[in-house]
Design an enzyme around this catalytic site. Structure first.
Site, PDB file in Angstrom:
ATOM      1  N   ASP A  67       0.893  -1.310  -0.287  1.00  0.00           N
ATOM      2  CA  ASP A  67      -0.549   0.080  -0.008  1.00  0.00           C
ATOM      3  C   ASP A  67       0.910   1.415   0.237  1.00  0.00           C
ATOM      4  O   ASP A  67       2.018   1.315   0.209  1.00  0.00           O
ATOM      5  CB  ASP A  67      -1.030  -0.232   1.395  1.00  0.00           C
ATOM      6  CG  ASP A  67       0.015  -0.644   2.264  1.00  0.00           C
ATOM      7  OD1 ASP A  67       0.992  -0.915   2.778  1.00  0.00           O
ATOM      8  OD2 ASP A  67      -0.779  -1.315   3.672  1.00  0.00           O
ATOM      9  N   GLU A 141      -9.767  -2.184   4.786  1.00  0.00           N
ATOM     10  CA  GLU A 141      -9.852  -1.948   6.960  1.00  0.00           C
ATOM     11  C   GLU A 141     -11.652  -2.548   6.877  1.00  0.00           C
ATOM     12  O   GLU A 141     -12.010  -3.116   6.463  1.00  0.00           O
ATOM     13  CB  GLU A 141     -10.407  -0.424   7.118  1.00  0.00           C
ATOM     14  CG  GLU A 141      -9.251   0.632   6.482  1.00  0.00           C
ATOM     15  CD  GLU A 141      -8.335   1.284   7.481  1.00  0.00           C
ATOM     16  OE1 GLU A 141      -8.504   0.096   8.186  1.00  0.00           O
ATOM     17  OE2 GLU A 141      -8.244   2.158   7.471  1.00  0.00           O
TER      18      GLU A 141
HETATM   19  C1  F6R Z   1       1.679  -1.426   6.168  1.00  0.00           C
HETATM   20  C2  F6R Z   1      -0.028  -1.544   6.334  1.00  0.00           C
HETATM   21  C3  F6R Z   1      -0.439  -2.232   7.166  1.00  0.00           C
HETATM   22  C4  F6R Z   1       0.652  -2.118   8.498  1.00  0.00           C
HETATM   23  C5  F6R Z   1      -0.092  -2.360  10.199  1.00  0.00           C
HETATM   24  C6  F6R Z   1       0.276  -2.029  11.211  1.00  0.00           C
HETATM   25  O1  F6R Z   1       1.803  -1.945   5.097  1.00  0.00           O
HETATM   26  O2  F6R Z   1       0.080  -2.709   4.946  1.00  0.00           O
HETATM   27  O3  F6R Z   1      -1.805  -2.811   7.066  1.00  0.00           O
HETATM   28  O4  F6R Z   1       0.975  -3.581   8.746  1.00  0.00           O
HETATM   29  O5  F6R Z   1      -0.897  -0.805   9.788  1.00  0.00           O
HETATM   30  O6  F6R Z   1       1.604  -1.117  11.375  1.00  0.00           O
HETATM   31  P1  F6R Z   1       2.400  -1.273  12.384  1.00  0.00           P
HETATM   32  O7  F6R Z   1       3.182  -2.157  12.160  1.00  0.00           O
HETATM   33  O8  F6R Z   1       3.082  -0.177  12.162  1.00  0.00           O
HETATM   34  O9  F6R Z   1       1.808  -1.190  13.670  1.00  0.00           O
END
Ligand code: F6R
Length: 241
Positions: A67, A141
């Site tokens: 993303d 989401e």
């Molecule tokens: C990032 C992504 C998100 C993150 C998720 C967790 O490319 O696709 O789904 O993996 O928001 O983020 P962190 O690792 O910062 O807790």
């Protein structure tokens, strides 16, 4: 879904890096699906270390990221493009790397192009995922329905709040993102989900309660035949979180 619980973040990062060593040994020209966020930082540091010591080679591999914010300049310090260059791409030798283009004038056309490029590469061999506090994967989401294709999504309040830590007050945080849909993610031959930290304990508990929660996108991973989850004790809830 195979679950591996390790003691801490560093152990998770090292175990995840070993999965890549194995993957590229078995298939040097692998198509790797990559993620951003805090969770994979240790993994990427470990991959850089292994590359520098000659343990891993990405020269025949290519990557597609999950993303990117939209709209955002690639040069913005908080773009996922900048993140990937700073933490991985500038330090290892991928043949080719691609992220959804947050600068695209026509986001719909960019989404179609992105999926076509993934398909032309033969689909993803190993997809790395993190998980959002609300159970999102990529920026898919919680919703009543999940698009198969790469698409432009509106970020939820929960995600905007969780990611606001990366943007300073003077910066306007993008409220939308381009994200791979469930098609490319679920067609990946194997999936590696890494989960660390006590704040992820509530969502990971739900992931392993034996029920598919349609309001937790990651829950659908229970239907994929080859998913490995590597998590630390805190995220597993073992420390009473
Ligand atoms: C990032 C992504 C998100 C993150 C998720 C967790 O490319 O696709 O789904 O993996 O928001 O983020 P962190 O690792 O910062 O807790």
């Amino acid at each position: 879904m195979k679950k591996i619980i390790l003691n801490n973040y560093d152990e998770v990062s090292r175990a995840a890096a070993d999965v890549y060593v194995q993957q590229l040994r078995n298939k040097p020209d692998s198509v790797l699906g990559l993620a951003t966020g805090s969770t994979p930082l240790g993994l990427y540091a470990e991959l850089v270390r292994k590359y520098q010591s000659g343990e891993i080679d990405f020269s025949k591999a290519c990557s597609f990221n999950l993303d990117e914010y939209y709209p955002i300049r690639k040069s913005h310090p908080q773009s996922y493009d900048s993140f990937m260059h700073a933490n991985l791409f500038s330090k290892v030798n991928f043949a080719q790397s691609r992220l959804p283009n947050g600068e695209a004038e026509d986001p719909q056309a960019e989404c179609i192009k992105y999926d076509a490029e993934i398909e032309a590469a033969g689909g993803i061999d190993l997809q790395l995922l993190g998980i959002g506090l609300n159970g999102h994967i990529g920026f898919n989401e919680p919703s009543a329905s999940y698009p198969m294709s790469t698409n432009l999504v509106k970020l939820t309040e929960s995600t905007l709040k969780a990611n606001s830590r990366f943007f300073d007050a003077s910066d306007s945080q993008p409220t939308q993102a381009l994200t791979m849909g469930f098609g490319a993610i679920f067609h990946a031959k194997s999936i590696l989900l890494i989960i660390t930290g006590a704040n992820k304990a509530p969502v990971s508990r739900k992931l392993f309660d034996g029920v598919i929660h349609t309001d937790i996108p990651a829950s659908l991973l229970l239907l994929h035949p080859d998913v490995t989850v590597i998590m630390d004790r805190e995220a597993s809830g073992a420390n009473g979180a």
